[in-house]
Design an enzyme around this catalytic site. Structure first.
Site, mmCIF file in Angstrom:
data_model
loop_
_atom_site.group_PDB
_atom_site.id
_atom_site.type_symbol
_atom_site.label_atom_id
_atom_site.label_comp_id
_atom_site.label_asym_id
_atom_site.label_seq_id
_atom_site.Cartn_x
_atom_site.Cartn_y
_atom_site.Cartn_z
ATOM 1 N N CYS A 2 0.819 -1.217 0.000
ATOM 2 C CA CYS A 2 0.000 0.000 0.000
ATOM 3 C C CYS A 2 0.852 1.265 0.000
ATOM 4 O O CYS A 2 1.934 1.288 0.587
ATOM 5 C CB CYS A 2 -0.876 0.042 1.237
ATOM 6 S SG CYS A 2 -1.891 -1.408 1.462
ATOM 7 N N ARG A 27 4.871 0.240 -6.081
ATOM 8 C CA ARG A 27 4.868 -0.594 -4.886
ATOM 9 C C ARG A 27 3.922 -1.781 -5.023
ATOM 10 O O ARG A 27 4.010 -2.735 -4.253
ATOM 11 C CB ARG A 27 4.449 0.248 -3.673
ATOM 12 C CG ARG A 27 5.409 1.365 -3.354
ATOM 13 C CD ARG A 27 4.815 2.337 -2.363
ATOM 14 N NE ARG A 27 4.645 1.755 -1.046
ATOM 15 C CZ ARG A 27 5.553 1.805 -0.077
ATOM 16 N NH1 ARG A 27 6.686 2.415 -0.283
ATOM 17 N NH2 ARG A 27 5.321 1.262 1.101
ATOM 18 N N TRP A 77 -3.129 -2.606 -1.550
ATOM 19 C CA TRP A 77 -2.720 -3.976 -1.907
ATOM 20 C C TRP A 77 -3.480 -4.859 -0.941
ATOM 21 O O TRP A 77 -3.185 -4.899 0.253
ATOM 22 C CB TRP A 77 -1.215 -4.111 -1.717
ATOM 23 C CG TRP A 77 -0.575 -5.263 -2.403
ATOM 24 C CD1 TRP A 77 -0.164 -5.323 -3.699
ATOM 25 C CD2 TRP A 77 -0.202 -6.519 -1.816
ATOM 26 N NE1 TRP A 77 0.432 -6.536 -3.953
ATOM 27 C CE2 TRP A 77 0.423 -7.284 -2.824
ATOM 28 C CE3 TRP A 77 -0.345 -7.074 -0.549
ATOM 29 C CZ2 TRP A 77 0.900 -8.578 -2.598
ATOM 30 C CZ3 TRP A 77 0.131 -8.355 -0.319
ATOM 31 C CH2 TRP A 77 0.742 -9.090 -1.346
ATOM 32 N N ASN A 103 -1.364 1.555 5.792
ATOM 33 C CA ASN A 103 -0.471 0.542 5.220
ATOM 34 C C ASN A 103 -0.086 -0.375 6.376
ATOM 35 O O ASN A 103 0.393 0.113 7.396
ATOM 36 C CB ASN A 103 0.766 1.239 4.623
ATOM 37 C CG ASN A 103 1.807 0.250 4.136
ATOM 38 O OD1 ASN A 103 1.554 -0.944 4.045
ATOM 39 N ND2 ASN A 103 2.984 0.755 3.823
ATOM 40 N N GLY A 104 -0.308 -1.688 6.228
ATOM 41 C CA GLY A 104 0.024 -2.622 7.310
ATOM 42 C C GLY A 104 -1.172 -3.507 7.634
ATOM 43 O O GLY A 104 -2.112 -3.614 6.836
ATOM 44 N N GLU A 486 19.277 -16.264 -8.661
ATOM 45 C CA GLU A 486 18.790 -14.930 -9.018
ATOM 46 C C GLU A 486 18.260 -14.914 -10.463
ATOM 47 O O GLU A 486 17.217 -14.324 -10.743
ATOM 48 C CB GLU A 486 19.899 -13.893 -8.826
ATOM 49 C CG GLU A 486 19.547 -12.479 -9.220
ATOM 50 C CD GLU A 486 18.349 -11.897 -8.470
ATOM 51 O OE1 GLU A 486 17.843 -12.528 -7.527
ATOM 52 O OE2 GLU A 486 17.898 -10.817 -8.876
ATOM 53 N N LYS A 490 14.451 -13.891 -11.415
ATOM 54 C CA LYS A 490 14.185 -12.774 -12.328
ATOM 55 C C LYS A 490 13.244 -13.235 -13.443
ATOM 56 O O LYS A 490 12.275 -12.579 -13.771
ATOM 57 C CB LYS A 490 15.513 -12.300 -12.912
ATOM 58 C CG LYS A 490 15.713 -10.874 -13.123
ATOM 59 C CD LYS A 490 15.985 -10.020 -11.917
ATOM 60 C CE LYS A 490 15.063 -10.203 -10.772
ATOM 61 N NZ LYS A 490 15.403 -9.593 -9.541
ATOM 62 N N GLU A 493 9.560 -14.237 -12.042
ATOM 63 C CA GLU A 493 8.696 -13.195 -11.480
ATOM 64 C C GLU A 493 8.136 -12.253 -12.543
ATOM 65 O O GLU A 493 7.046 -11.732 -12.373
ATOM 66 C CB GLU A 493 9.371 -12.424 -10.348
ATOM 67 C CG GLU A 493 10.479 -11.488 -10.743
ATOM 68 C CD GLU A 493 11.069 -10.712 -9.561
ATOM 69 O OE1 GLU A 493 10.336 -10.382 -8.623
ATOM 70 O OE2 GLU A 493 12.283 -10.428 -9.595
ATOM 71 N N HIS A 509 20.452 -36.297 -8.434
ATOM 72 C CA HIS A 509 19.750 -36.780 -7.238
ATOM 73 C C HIS A 509 18.248 -36.599 -7.374
ATOM 74 O O HIS A 509 17.528 -36.667 -6.374
ATOM 75 C CB HIS A 509 20.287 -36.055 -5.996
ATOM 76 C CG HIS A 509 21.744 -36.332 -5.756
ATOM 77 N ND1 HIS A 509 22.210 -37.560 -5.348
ATOM 78 C CD2 HIS A 509 22.841 -35.555 -5.925
ATOM 79 C CE1 HIS A 509 23.529 -37.517 -5.250
ATOM 80 N NE2 HIS A 509 23.937 -36.316 -5.613
ATOM 81 N N LYS A 609 6.517 -4.157 -4.574
ATOM 82 C CA LYS A 609 7.935 -3.797 -4.545
ATOM 83 C C LYS A 609 8.508 -3.968 -3.150
ATOM 84 O O LYS A 609 9.598 -4.490 -2.972
ATOM 85 C CB LYS A 609 8.096 -2.343 -5.000
ATOM 86 C CG LYS A 609 9.536 -1.828 -4.952
ATOM 87 C CD LYS A 609 10.409 -2.537 -5.964
ATOM 88 C CE LYS A 609 11.840 -2.054 -5.972
ATOM 89 N NZ LYS A 609 12.730 -3.005 -6.651
#
Ligand code: M6R
Length: 614
Positions: A2, A27, A77, A103-104, A486, A490, A493, A509, A609
């Protein structure tokens, strides 16, 4: 997650709120809203819309249609209740006089809601935030107190994480701001005061900001801001100057922030590295971790989430090699619940681009509770993690807007190497000659990275060959394995392709059973010491029918070309820095694949974000 914006001043508020919310879109959000005090009608006018901010902006003629000079805005969000107009913020009290953006998460909202319902208060949304609006009004009505006192009483009842912006039609000259575990900054403008989740939302209007600390409240009026501590006693707060260029948070002609930020990496590395190397030695200005403290360390624990965790995995390989100290690396979300073996002899390194990730913050607090010092590697100056750490090494990458981190990650890698060289000198585990060689390679890194980025057309071509695959594996050993983690994140996502990274030795394995005709394997073989093993793994997957796209150094291109279907290369460099160069082709590959698949690159589905909830 948010985003919050608030403004009280002499200009029309709604255009400022919508502009600020636009800067916070990165965000992640699913709906947006504003509440503005309309002085003519003497009431709050509240406007909300599910979906893109543009929907709300069109509805309000970019804000021109909403009169008033005091207001709060929000991008939501969803956590409690699906994305919808009614669940969007601002949430208002039953009389419509109090509006709240949040926000939270209010953890005890159900209990408080039941209490208020018992008092005859009815609710219209499924959100935890509506409880705050209703509770503040309840205290105003039943206690006969003003807005600030009612907010103070509300804070004593709510539990959880929150940044709140609150306005009331009965006290229309002010905004009340409070924060606990969610970021909030205050801005001092020429013609009014601001409140925002981060600097990007208000940098167009002011560079003078105050970072609120946990438990603090503030009253913003058009002429100034008064801050309060947890006991609601007035306090003086420092005003910091933000020295970014405004354009740093804008696209500057690029189609996507992610691409812009990939291309900005050489410059970001210059900022992170150059001021910290003097005559071949690493130097940290005002560094508070003394040589004696460093010599007394028994262990290093790196804690982070997502890409920052992947930087930490590279850091483990590099720091153990340089320092001969045990280095553990843990996901912050696991660390906080795993009863970690941490004490005063442990340095906990928290890595975070945003400096606001809730799990990383919780891990930081747990580490300090256990007696460890915390050194954080953070990009956002003044962020919560930076402020709660014993020491901070900023990455100085500039604002990162795309959800998929790129320059944030690559500068984290560089700072970890700087830290290793610094501590290696203190511990005597890295000779002067080795330090000078590594420092020289660090200084050459931005230019070498520029060369890698120049190969982007070739990488775009490779992406065009493979963008329609549905499952892609990354394999590598040692730092190449860490790099694969990484590269895989990338890709998945932003392109939504299923992808996993494996240590090459683990293939046999189990995972090799997934390799069949046409499966794409991205084989990472930049680490010269293990190049022959990388080649063997390429042969292994090729013989099961895989297509192999390899990443290696220029010196090894010819060897790789004999067996791989496609080869990407980086210049040779110090082994400590291979992932710093190697990540760029993987970022570009992910970017072009996502582009060809028509994905929303800067705002991938379901992602935010900065993850400020657990
Ligand atoms: O701001 P942080 O570095 O603490 O964020 C950690 C992760 O949320 C972040 O790296 C995330 O995995 C990114 N989407 C990766 O691109």
């Amino acid at each position: 997650m948010c985003g919050i914006v608030g403004y009280v001043g002499r200009s029309q508020a709604a255009p400022i709120l919508l502009d600020g919310l636009g800067k916070l879109e990165y965000r992640g959000y699913d709906s947006a809203g504003v509440a503005v005090y309309d002085g003519g009608a003497k009431k709050l006018s509240v406007h909300k819309a599910k979906g893109r901010l543009q929907v709300l902006s069109d509805m309000l003629d970019a804000g021109a249609a909403v009169p008033g000079t005091v207001g709060v805005g929000h991008t939501r969000w969803a956590t409690h209740g699906a994305p919808s107009d009614v669940n969007s913020h601002p949430q208002v009290s039953r009389s419509g006089k109090i509006a709240v953006v949040h926000n939270g998460i209010i953890e005890n909202y159900a209990e408080l809601k039941a209490f208020l319902q018992g008092e005859g208060v009815s609710f219209v949304s499924e959100t935890d935030t509506e409880v705050v609006a209703q509770l503040v009004e309840y205290f105003v009505d039943t206690g006969g107190v003003g807005l600030l006192e009612a907010v103070g009483r509300c804070l004593r009842r709510i539990e959880g994480a929150y940044a709140l912006g609150i306005i009331s039609a009965d006290e229309p000259d002010r905004i009340i701001a409070v924060r606990k575990d969610s970021p909030l900054i205050l801005g001092y403008g020429q013609d009014g005061m601001f409140l925002a989740s981060d600097v990007t939302a208000i940098i167009r209007y002011t560079r003078e900001v105050t970072y609120m600390d946990d438990g603090e409240a503030a009253v913003l009026t058009r002429d100034g801001i008064q801050c309060y501590n947890t006991f609601m006693q007035p306090i003086e707060k420092e005003i910091a100057h933000v020295d970014w260029e405004i354009g740093a948070a804008e696209k500057g002609g690029y189609e996507h922030f992610m691409f812009k930020e990939i291309m900005e990496q050489p410059e970001a590395l210059r900022h992170a590295i150059f001021p910290r190397i003097r005559e071949g030695e690493v130097y940290f200005e005002n560094f508070s971790l003394t040589d004696d403290y460093i010599r007394g360390l028994k262990k290093i624990y790196i804690v982070a989430c997502g890409s920052a965790y992947h930087a930490g995995v590279v850091g483990k390989y590099n720091l153990e090699r340089l320092l001969r100290l045990p280095v553990e690396v843990s996901l912050a979300s696991e660390f906080r619940y795993m009863d970690p073996i941490v004490d005063g002899g442990t340095l906990v390194v928290v890595i975070s681009q945003s400096g606001e990730t809730l799990d990383s913050m919780a891990a930081l607090r747990e580490a300090r509770r256990l007696g460890a010092k915390v050194l954080s590697i953070v990009n956002v100056v003044g962020s919560s993690i930076a402020r709660e750490s014993d020491e901070v090494l900023y990455t100085w990458a500039g604002p990162e807007i795309a959800v998929a981190t790129t320059k944030g990650y690559s500068t984290q890698l560089a700072v970890l190497v700087l830290l290793g060289l610094y501590m290696g000198r203190v511990l005597g585990t890295v000779s002067g000659r080795e330090r000078a060689e590594a420092a020289a390679e660090l200084l050459a890194l931005p230019e070498k990275l520029e060369k890698v980025l120049e190969q982007r057309d070739g990488i775009q071509y490779l992406a065009s060959q493979y963008f329609n695959h549905n499952s892609i594996f990354f394999i590598g050993r040692n730092v190449d394995y860490a790099l694969g983690l990484e590269g895989s994140l990338k890709l998945k996502e932003i392109s939504y392709i299923h992808s996993e990274a494996y240590a090459s030795g683990e293939l046999k394995h189990g995972t090799i059973s997934l390799i069949e005709e046409g499966t794409l394997v991205i084989a990472l073989g930049t680490y010269e010491k293990l190049f022959d093993k990388a080649m063997s793994n390429v042969v292994e997957v090729k013989s099961r029918g895989a297509d192999v796209l390899a990443l290696t150094t220029g010196d090894r291109r010819a060897d790789m070309e004999k067996i791989a279907n496609g080869v990407m290369t980086i210049p040779s460099t110090h082994p400590l820095l291979l992932p710093s160069l190697g990540v760029a082709p993987l970022q570009l590959f992910a970017y072009y694949v996502a582009l060809m698949r028509g994905c929303d690159i800067d705002k991938p589905r379901n992602l935010a974000k900065s993850v400020t909830v657990e």
